[in-house]
Design a protein around this motif. Structure first.
Motif, short mmCIF file in Angstrom:
data_model
loop_
_atom_site.label_atom_id
_atom_site.label_comp_id
_atom_site.label_asym_id
_atom_site.label_seq_id
_atom_site.Cartn_x
_atom_site.Cartn_y
_atom_site.Cartn_z
N GLN A 142 97.95 26.30 110.36
CA GLN A 142 98.22 27.53 111.09
C GLN A 142 97.03 27.85 111.98
O GLN A 142 95.88 27.82 111.54
CB GLN A 142 98.48 28.68 110.12
N PRO A 143 97.27 28.17 113.27
CA PRO A 143 96.15 28.40 114.20
C PRO A 143 95.16 29.44 113.70
O PRO A 143 93.94 29.26 113.87
CB PRO A 143 96.86 28.86 115.48
N GLN A 144 95.64 30.52 113.07
CA GLN A 144 94.71 31.55 112.63
C GLN A 144 93.79 31.05 111.52
O GLN A 144 92.71 31.61 111.31
CB GLN A 144 95.46 32.81 112.16
N VAL A 145 94.19 29.98 110.81
CA VAL A 145 93.35 29.43 109.75
C VAL A 145 92.44 28.33 110.28
O VAL A 145 91.23 28.35 110.04
CB VAL A 145 94.22 28.89 108.59
N TYR A 146 92.99 27.38 111.04
CA TYR A 146 92.12 26.30 111.49
C TYR A 146 91.08 26.78 112.51
O TYR A 146 90.01 26.17 112.65
CB TYR A 146 92.91 25.08 111.99
N ARG A 147 91.37 27.87 113.20
CA ARG A 147 90.35 28.43 114.09
C ARG A 147 89.21 29.07 113.30
O ARG A 147 88.05 29.04 113.72
CB ARG A 147 90.98 29.44 115.05
N LEU A 148 89.53 29.64 112.15
CA LEU A 148 88.48 30.14 111.26
C LEU A 148 87.60 28.99 110.75
O LEU A 148 86.39 29.13 110.64
CB LEU A 148 89.10 30.87 110.07
N ILE A 149 88.24 27.87 110.44
CA ILE A 149 87.50 26.69 109.98
C ILE A 149 86.56 26.20 111.08
O ILE A 149 85.38 25.89 110.84
CB ILE A 149 88.46 25.58 109.54
N ALA A 150 87.08 26.13 112.31
CA ALA A 150 86.25 25.69 113.43
C ALA A 150 85.07 26.62 113.65
O ALA A 150 83.93 26.18 113.89
CB ALA A 150 87.11 25.61 114.70
N ALA A 151 85.30 27.93 113.53
CA ALA A 151 84.23 28.90 113.72
C ALA A 151 83.18 28.79 112.63
O ALA A 151 81.97 28.90 112.89
CB ALA A 151 84.82 30.32 113.75
N GLU A 152 83.61 28.57 111.38
CA GLU A 152 82.66 28.45 110.28
C GLU A 152 81.82 27.18 110.42
O GLU A 152 80.62 27.18 110.13
CB GLU A 152 83.40 28.46 108.94
N MET A 153 82.44 26.09 110.88
CA MET A 153 81.66 24.88 111.10
C MET A 153 80.64 25.09 112.22
O MET A 153 79.51 24.59 112.14
CB MET A 153 82.56 23.68 111.43
N ALA A 154 81.02 25.84 113.25
CA ALA A 154 80.06 26.15 114.32
C ALA A 154 78.88 26.94 113.79
O ALA A 154 77.73 26.71 114.19
CB ALA A 154 80.76 26.92 115.44
N ARG A 155 79.13 27.87 112.86
CA ARG A 155 78.04 28.62 112.22
C ARG A 155 77.10 27.67 111.49
O ARG A 155 75.87 27.78 111.60
CB ARG A 155 78.60 29.63 111.23
N LEU A 156 77.66 26.75 110.72
CA LEU A 156 76.85 25.80 109.98
C LEU A 156 76.03 24.93 110.92
O LEU A 156 74.83 24.73 110.73
CB LEU A 156 77.75 24.93 109.09
N HIS A 157 76.67 24.41 111.96
CA HIS A 157 75.99 23.52 112.89
C HIS A 157 74.91 24.23 113.69
O HIS A 157 74.06 23.57 114.31
CB HIS A 157 77.01 22.90 113.85
N SER A 158 74.93 25.55 113.70
CA SER A 158 73.94 26.32 114.46
C SER A 158 72.73 26.71 113.63
O SER A 158 71.79 27.31 114.16
CB SER A 158 74.60 27.58 115.03
N VAL A 159 72.73 26.38 112.34
CA VAL A 159 71.59 26.71 111.49
C VAL A 159 70.37 25.93 111.95
O VAL A 159 70.42 24.70 112.09
CB VAL A 159 71.90 26.41 110.01
N GLN A 160 69.29 26.65 112.22
CA GLN A 160 68.04 26.02 112.63
C GLN A 160 67.17 25.80 111.39
O GLN A 160 66.93 26.72 110.63
CB GLN A 160 67.31 26.92 113.63
N THR A 161 66.72 24.57 111.20
CA THR A 161 65.85 24.26 110.07
C THR A 161 64.44 24.00 110.56
O THR A 161 64.22 23.72 111.75
CB THR A 161 66.35 23.02 109.29
N GLN A 162 63.50 24.07 109.66
CA GLN A 162 62.10 23.78 109.97
C GLN A 162 61.72 22.37 109.56
O GLN A 162 60.54 22.03 109.52
CB GLN A 162 61.19 24.79 109.29
#
Length: 356
Positions: A142-162
């Motif tokens: 369902q688009p409303q669910v897989y778009r949430l998944i895409a957004a959460e992966m974007a959050r993870l991929h944006s984590v800056q590490t030291q």
């Protein structure tokens, strides 16, 4: 991995995997001293194929949603419905226990993972996350669910590490898998020939895929259906089972997810992902430029959810560029998990046909 993270409590205890109850009750004396052993209920989850998950709770009811207690513990892999202490298989992920705990604590501080209560000699204990694992592919398409998944992966991929490490883990892990397979295999010539072919394939893929210069980001690396927690009431998605999380190619993480779950409209998924990924990184840059703004981190957190603005739209060219990369990296995903399955079939003590 990251400087300045609070240390996680470590309990010097090894829990017997075959008869875990006594060990878990000992662990609970430290973590939940007000829990009476006679009132503690446990449930073994059977979906995990690398480690074991045991949910611990006080109430006898096992129903959704009202019967869930506020405080949960579990032992094993975080397969969805309980907080957990993790009974780790001896040949699980390619990282030491301390490194894994630090990764989980980093994700916790970024709002991406469950609270880590403690580690013990053969596992980890962590918080319950409200929601359900993806029970059906039809739900996750369902688009409303897989778009949430895409957004959460974007959050993870944006984590800056030291971390001083900037290389993708993919090739090092595959090399490690090959070495473990070779040391465990018999002296049969056929087995040696098979691994020689795997090495040739790996080196070819590394040569071809490295030319794409796909970004290296903090990745989940195992985002299958049971590692996605969907809370329909709150309209949120969370990821669990971060034991393979590490720096890796952006397109590998997305392509691996598509391999595990080939149900979403992939270009729409990627467009949603890019909207959020670009937005997250724009906010990160603004944070660097405006550190005096004490409210910025709170605003950044509030902007993480799908229902809020994601900044500028992305072009079709951007979508197609990442889509082409994503279509190529599943080849590496197939080889990676193929090697993993060969290794598990030889070394794991969990009853599962890894080579089927």
């Amino acid at each position: 991995m990251e400087e300045g993270l609070p240390e996680v409590l470590h309990v010097d205890l090894e829990i017997n995997e075959d008869e875990p109850r006594a060990g878990i009750l000992t662990l609970l004396q430290t973590l939940r001293p007000d829990w009476s052993p006679e009132q503690v209920h446990m449930k073994m989850f059977t979906e995990g194929i690398t480690n074991r998950l045991i949910g611990c709770f006080l109430r006898p009811e096992w129903a959704w949603p009202g019967a869930w207690p506020e405080a949960w513990l579990g032992c094993g892999r975080g397969r969805g419905r309980c907080a957990g202490a993790s009974l780790r298989a001896p040949h699980g992920p390619v990282r030491g226990p301390r490194e894994e705990v630090r990764m989980l604590r980093l994700l916790e501080t970024r709002g991406l993972g469950a609270k880590v209560y403690c580690s013990f000699s053969n596992g980890i204990c962590y918080q319950f996350l409200q929601g359900r694992t993806g029970r059906s592919y039809s739900q996750l398409t369902q688009p409303q669910v897989y778009r949430l998944i895409a957004a959460e992966m974007a959050r993870l991929h944006s984590v800056q590490t030291q971390s001083s490490e900037s290389e993708p883990c993919l090739w090092k892990k595959m090399e490690h898998f090959l070495k473990l397979i070779q040391t465990s295999q018999s002296e049969e010539r056929e087995n040696h020939r098979d691994q020689s072919e795997n090495r040739t394939e790996m080196e070819l893929l590394k040569s071809r895929l490295s030319r794409l210069q796909n970004p290296v980001v903090l990745s989940h690396n195992d985002l299958l259906q049971n590692n996605i927690i969907y809370d329909q009431e709150q309209g949120t998605v969370r990821f669990i089972d971060y034991e393979y999380a590490a720096l890796n190619h952006q397109a590998f993480d997305i392509g691996n997810h598509f391999n595990e779950f080939a149900g979403s409209l992939q270009r729409d998924w990627i467009k949603t992902y890019l909207q959020h990924f670009n937005h997250q990184n724009l906010n990160h840059q603004e944070n660097l430029n405006h550190q005096e703004n004490l409210n910025h981190q709170e605003n950044l957190h509030q902007n993480n959810h799908l229902h809020q603005e994601t900044g500028r739209d992305v072009s079709e060219e951007e979508v197609m560029r990442l889509y082409i990369h994503v279509c190529k990296f599943p080849l590496a995903s197939n080889l990676f998990w193929g090697m993993w399955a060969i290794l598990q079939s030889r070394l794991s003590n969990i009853h599962f046909d890894f080579t089927r």
